[in-house]
Design an enzyme around this catalytic site. Structure first.
Site, short mmCIF file in Angstrom:
data_model
loop_
_atom_site.label_atom_id
_atom_site.label_comp_id
_atom_site.label_asym_id
_atom_site.label_seq_id
_atom_site.Cartn_x
_atom_site.Cartn_y
_atom_site.Cartn_z
N LYS A 1 -93.99 78.40 35.72
CA LYS A 1 -94.48 77.62 35.21
C LYS A 1 -93.36 76.96 35.20
O LYS A 1 -92.03 76.71 35.53
CB LYS A 1 -94.77 77.65 33.39
CG LYS A 1 -93.68 78.51 33.15
CD LYS A 1 -93.77 79.33 31.99
CE LYS A 1 -94.05 78.47 30.47
NZ LYS A 1 -92.41 78.54 30.11
N HIS B 1 -98.28 81.39 28.18
CA HIS B 1 -97.49 82.85 27.24
C HIS B 1 -99.12 82.61 25.97
O HIS B 1 -99.88 84.65 26.01
CB HIS B 1 -96.83 83.30 26.81
CG HIS B 1 -95.24 82.96 27.55
ND1 HIS B 1 -96.19 82.90 28.93
CD2 HIS B 1 -94.38 82.45 27.54
CE1 HIS B 1 -94.52 83.17 29.93
NE2 HIS B 1 -93.69 82.26 29.52
N LYS C 1 -88.49 78.93 18.44
CA LYS C 1 -87.13 78.49 18.38
C LYS C 1 -86.32 79.07 17.12
O LYS C 1 -86.39 78.49 16.70
CB LYS C 1 -86.46 78.34 19.80
CG LYS C 1 -87.30 78.26 20.47
CD LYS C 1 -87.00 77.75 22.09
CE LYS C 1 -86.97 77.73 23.37
NZ LYS C 1 -87.00 79.01 24.24
#
Ligand code: BG6
Length: 496
Positions: free
Chosen positions: A154, A246, A346
């Site tokens: 990816k 994901h 994140k």
């Protein structure tokens, strides 16, 4: 499973992915006796390395990132299969010199010319590399021998149109059975275990539907910031980087119907059905059911850390989201009306990925009659990482004369149940490509279905360039909007 001797050509062979993941994975497979013999592993890239220097590069990567330590004797046997070819993929004739070298390596190694081409290169080089492979006649069709297979990392595109373009370019050269699109989450042991948990245990599957499930949460949290990857991440953001692949893959595994068989076609057909059942986004739903944010300076494990816009390579006015939360619905008979809450980001407080399935409450009678003290509903939590395993929360009587009830966990941990650390995702994935098994790889139609579903969301977010992007201090669980999103439904994020 017996496998045929193969040459693995890693484009980007001296890059970060090769050093951290691919070479350590191949080394572990070698130690486990799972690689075919003979085998050649050929790094190809711009760096001026000879075989000896490449073996040093690989050794360094294995030393730092391998699940197992280097055993000298085994290392030398493994290292003998490593080679490096200096090619500039954008230069004319690059493939001719690579081809000549591969022919020599294969001839000397007694290899039949089966090849796996791994594109561990920036997306801008995918298509030119594929085209160069075709021009150099490196690709035999379909299932002929020697075989040719290609592994694509990816991101596959940054929207539906660009994903289609890449897929078209690959399809012009390789047949779908030769193409292995990696989503490394599918190689994680815990992720493979989702289908086992669901379809190897008779008690559970009858409960996984709208009659018994209140909602599902999928969290993929990272403590790390963007690191050195701003060049890619700035144009991607959390939605493209994590959700498109994901998180949606995790969702499909939880929501899919039992496949008619365990082969690639059957499993991937069912996963596609889920993606195609996702409720399409309207502008109003995007506004009400999504939240995004960007981290500002804060603390990670007690240490001060910079905000996203102060990271190396990030524009000071960047509007790239580093956090996403979504409420989505799978509009089919099984899941009608059950919200799926997805979140990823994140610089969250810790690295923790979990899928939790929260069941409906016990009826409000007997032990659950007191509206002021409702019993905790049952939760099945699948811990993807770290501390891999799963837990079922159930209510239990506290010992003593009163009917006090307390939630307890039936807990399974890989580490205590099976001892040795699980193989890394890339070990399983590389092995499957060598065997030609595409079950754990993304088929073209599902990549495009994910993008198709995300497009209205991306477009709506793109329209609001004037409104300030919500922020969260590094080390927090995302912006307040993410809490509001779930709390508006009377639910809460499960603490991790
Ligand atoms: C990658 C993303 O696909 O997955 C990264 O591009 C992210 O941004 C990574 O950090 C997370 O993977 P893992 O296996 O560490 O959870």
């Amino acid at each position: 499973m017996p496998s045929e001797p193969v040459t693995i050509v890693i484009f980007g062979g001296a890059g970060d992915l090769a050093r951290r993941k691919l070479l350590p994975a191949l080394y572990n497979l070698f130690i486990d006796g799972l690689l075919p013999s003979p085998i050649a592993i050929v790094g190809a890239g711009r760096k001026a390395l000879d075989d000896a220097a490449y073996r040093e590069f690989a050794r360094d990567g294995v030393k730092r990132f391998s699940r197992r330590e280097i055993e000298d004797g085994r290392w030398y046997a493994f290292a003998a299969s490593l080679h490096f070819v200096n090619v500039d993929l954008e230069a004319n004739g690059a493939m001719a010199s690579l081809g000549a070298r591969l022919d020599t390596i294969e001839h000397e190694g007694g290899l039949p010319g089966n090849r796996v081409y791994y594109l561990a290169v920036p997306p801008s080089v995918f298509v030119p590399t594929i085209e160069a492979l075709a021009r150099a006649r490196f690709v035999a069709p379909g299932d002929t021998r020697p075989f040719a297979r290609v592994i694509v990392e990816k991101p596959i595109g940054h929207d539906l149109a660009s994903a289609r373009e890449i897929n078209d370019a690959i399809a012009a050269v390789f047949e779908e059975t030769q193409i292995f699109r990696i989503d490394h989450y599918l190689g994680k042991e815990t992720v493979q275990n989702i289908l086992v948990l669901r379809f190897a245990n008779g008690f559970l599957e009858p409960l996984l539907n709208q009659k018994y499930v209140d909602h599902v949460q999928v969290t993929v949290a990272e403590a790390e910031g963007v690191g050195t990857r701003a060049g890619y991440y700035e144009a991607a953001g959390a939605l493209r980087d994590m959700v498109q692949n994901h998180l949606l893959q995790l969702l499909t595994l939880v929501a899919m119907e039992p496949p008619r068989a365990l082969h690639a076609g059957a499993v991937r057909d069912e996963k596609l059905q889920v993606l195609e059942s996702l409720r399409p986004w309207t502008a109003a739903d995007v506004d009400a059911l999504t939240a995004r944010g960007q981290y500002v300076s804060g603390y990670e494990m007690g240490e001060p850390v910079a905000g996203y816009t102060a990271e190396q390579g990030v524009s000071p006015t960047s509007r790239t989201e580093t956090f996403v939360a979504l409420q989505v619905f799978v509009d089919n008979w099984r899941w009608a009306g059950v919200p799926f809450f997805l979140r990823t980001g994140k610089r969250l407080p810790k690295r923790a990925s979990e899928i939790s399935i929260q069941f409906k409450e016990a009826p409000p009678i007997l032990f659950n009659a007191d509206p002021e003290a409702r019993l905790a509903p049952n939760v099945l939590a699948v811990r993807i990482q770290p501390d891999e395993g799963f837990a079922l929360r159930i209510c239990s009587k506290v010992p003593g004369p009163r009917d006090n009830i307390y939630p307890v966990n039936m807990d399974f941990r890989y580490s205590s149940a099976f001892g040795s650390p699980s193989p890394e995702a890339y070990e399983r994935l590389l092995l499957d490509v060598i065997h030609g098994d595409a079950t754990l790889f993304m088929r073209r139609d599902s990549v495009e279905a994910s993008w198709r579903w995300l497009m209205p969301l991306l477009e709506r977010w793109g329209e609001s360039s004037e409104t300030p992007l919500p922020t969260y201090p590094a080390g927090d669980w995302g912006p307040p909007e993410a809490d509001r999103l779930i709390e508006a439904t009377g639910r809460r994020w499960r603490p991790l």
